[in-house]
Design a protein around this motif. Structure first.
Motif: not given
Lengths: 343, 226
Positions: A30-35, A221, A224-225, A228, A249-250
């Motif tokens: 939940g901080n840097l990535v969704p749950k 995380y 994801a960078q 993109a 959110s993905v």
């Protein structure tokens, strides 16, 4: 010296003020990535084969099933949400994040690797079979796989292995079907210039963030960078219109992605091995803007399908035929509907 | 509070040590050297260029304090950079065999379309080798630790990836990589040409960075006591 001491005092005070907020944990979901579905029970999910998968279904339950298979391995189904419009045309549209991907349950890398030569079958084919079983309401219900990229490789492998399970197969740019083609395609899509900002963005981060083998939050995380940053395949930001609300959110699945690459290197799978057994017509899309997917590559990849319709989608990249709502609505969907009507 | 302590230690480290560079040293040519100016280019997580300055105080135990600034390639200048400040100390000196330890505090920054990262970290390196007045060859092993990192995400990240991502300082240590390799150099007049190359592996000893090799080609210019 006095000036130096005063400057130091001001700097220290400044840093102290900046530091008053509580530090966050990098591994806290939940901080840097969704749950995922494991941490947030409000996310729609199905339990199959001992895994909890993020899944959503739209349209009348008894009509032809359109099962969407996303790319990766390790991506998510959000960019395919424009296909939800098929539900308005009377089809039952199923989306699910594959095991270890998107918002679905995570597994350690060892879980996949321990399956050995059966890893792809155990991880993907068995889950897809279970998904079909979960959503089918009657034995005669038709099933069509609507797939993209890695999803098309998976769909091809499944169609060859279980030709009687499905009635139609829609493909969009499977990178390669034989392992050496997969490597060549992946190599082309990741050919970042040594001096480029893209390479720098991807590589420089490694000194800020390193995730251990199964630290999903950090690795996802970082992935994801990287995802993109890929401009070679010609993708731009997804335009999903009102469909975007179904998946806001993905998250990528880095562990399954690297585990499957290792498994591929070791066992060199051929997803087209049995596709000759699938004699029904296949609909094959490819795009004009994917520099790694020229006409010659598309022709090479599509050779293995005995019965096919081929369509080149102009003005979009690797995912654009699905994730650009205008292209989907005006170009791709009419072709898909024509194909579905022909089954 | 832990982060405050780390930052204060870092500031003290930065300001209390005279400035020098992270360059490769031929300990056999240091005799009367007081200042070293360095330029380097290499592969350091990315293709990067650096400059440095080293100062050798007149102490019994040979010490070189240095500061280094490096920037990776890319179309945007100064969006990414790294500063290292610290020192190298000669701990072992038997015949032509020398062993040294280097310790640095680091501030580094990276900005992409999606996120701006700022990090305080540390870098430790041990070297052991054979040094002659004209050349040297040594083995090196080090550990680069990202101690605390600040994340600030862009609107693009929130729109494309995760709207509720939490900005701020992150702990525990967000990264760490071991490195090991070889360094060598050739010295003539007041100049050293140096080369280091080796491999990096993440702190779990299982995963490797995107670019797992490092290479550094450096040029030192030495200025001596009057």
């Amino acid at each position: 010296m006095k000036i130096l001491k005063t400057s130091m005092a001001i700097l220290c005070f400044g840093f102290f003020l900046l530091s008053c907020d509580k530090e966050k944990s990098i591994t806290e979901p939940g901080n840097l990535v969704p749950k995922t579905v494991m941490e947030d029970p409000t996310i729609p999910s199905v339990n199959i084969n001992g895994a909890k998968l993020h899944a959503q279904a739209f349209g009348p339950a008894d009509s032809t099933l359109i099962v969407c298979l996303h790319g990766g391995p390790g991506a998510n189904f959000r960019y395919m949400l424009n296909c939800k419009s098929l539900a308005d045309k009377g089809y039952r549209v199923i989306f699910y994040d594959q095991r270890g991907s998107g918002l679905s349950q995570r597994f350690p890398g060892g879980w996949y690797k321990n399956q050995g030569a059966k890893a792809i079958e155990k991880t993907f084919y068995d889950d897809l079979k279970a998904i079909l079983h979960h959503y089918k309401t009657h034995p005669n219900q038709k099933v069509v796989l609507l797939t993209q990229s890695w999803g098309s490789m998976l769909g091809t492998g499944y169609a060859g292995k279980y030709p009687d399970d499905i009635d139609g197969l829609i493909l969009a740019e499977p990178g390669g079907l034989k392992w050496e083609d997969v490597l060549e395609y992946v190599g082309k899509t990741r050919s970042l210039g040594l001096w480029s900002e893209t390479l720098n963005d991807a590589a420089y981060t490694d000194q800020f963030l390193t995730g251990k083998e199964n630290q999903h939050e950090i690795l996802d995380y970082k992935m994801a960078q990287l995802s993109a940053a890929n401009t070679v395949v010609g993708d731009i930001k997804s335009t999903l219109g009102p469909n975007g609300i179904y998946y806001q959110s993905v998250r990528d699945g880095a562990v399954i992605s690297s585990a499957m690459f290792e498994i591929g290197e070791k066992y060199k799978p051929d997803f087209s091995e049995q596709i000759a057994r699938f004699q029904k017509k296949v609909l094959f899309f490819y795009s004009s803007n994917n520099k790694a997917y020229p006409d010659s590559w598309a022709q090479k990849i599509m050779l293995v399908y005995p019965n096919k319709d081929v369509f080149k989608v102009q003005g979009v990249g690797h995912s654009g035929m699905l994730d650009q709502i205008d292209t989907w609505t005006t170009v791709t969907e009419p072709k898909v509907l024509q194909y579905l009507n022909s089954l | 509070m832990k982060k405050v302590t780390i930052i204060l230690i870092f500031i003290a480290f930065v300001f209390c040590l005279p400035k020098v560079n992270a360059q490769l040293i031929n300990w056999n040519t240091m005799g009367s050297t007081q200042h070293i100016i360095n330029a380097n280019v290499g592969l350091d997580y990315s293709v990067s260029y650096g400059i440095g300055y080293g100062y050798k105080p007149n102490t019994k135990l040979p010490i070189i304090m240095d500061a280094n600034f490096s920037m990776p390639s890319g179309k945007t200048l100064f969006d990414d950079f790294k500063t290292k400040i610290g020192g190298q100390m000669l701990l072992l000196d038997i015949s032509n065999f020398r062993g040294a330890l280097a310790l640095y505090g680091m501030y580094r920054r990276q900005e992409t379309e999606l996120v701006r990262l700022q990090n305080f970290g540390s870098d430790m390196k041990a070297t052991f080798g054979y040094y002659k007045s004209k050349w040297f060859v040594a083995a090196e092993a080090g550990f680069d630790k990202a101690v605390v990192t600040h994340f600030k995400h862009s609107q693009a990240f929130r729109e494309k990836v995760y709207a509720d991502v939490a900005d701020g300082w992150y702990e525990p240590a967000t990264g760490g990589n071991f490195s090991y390799g070889l360094q060598t150099g050739y010295s003539f007049k007041k100049t050293d040409l140096t080369l280091a190359l080796g491999k990096r592996i993440s702190q779990d000893f299982k995963t490797a960075p995107f670019l797992p090799l490092y290479v550094n080609l450096g040029l030192n210019y030495r200025l001596s006591y009057h």
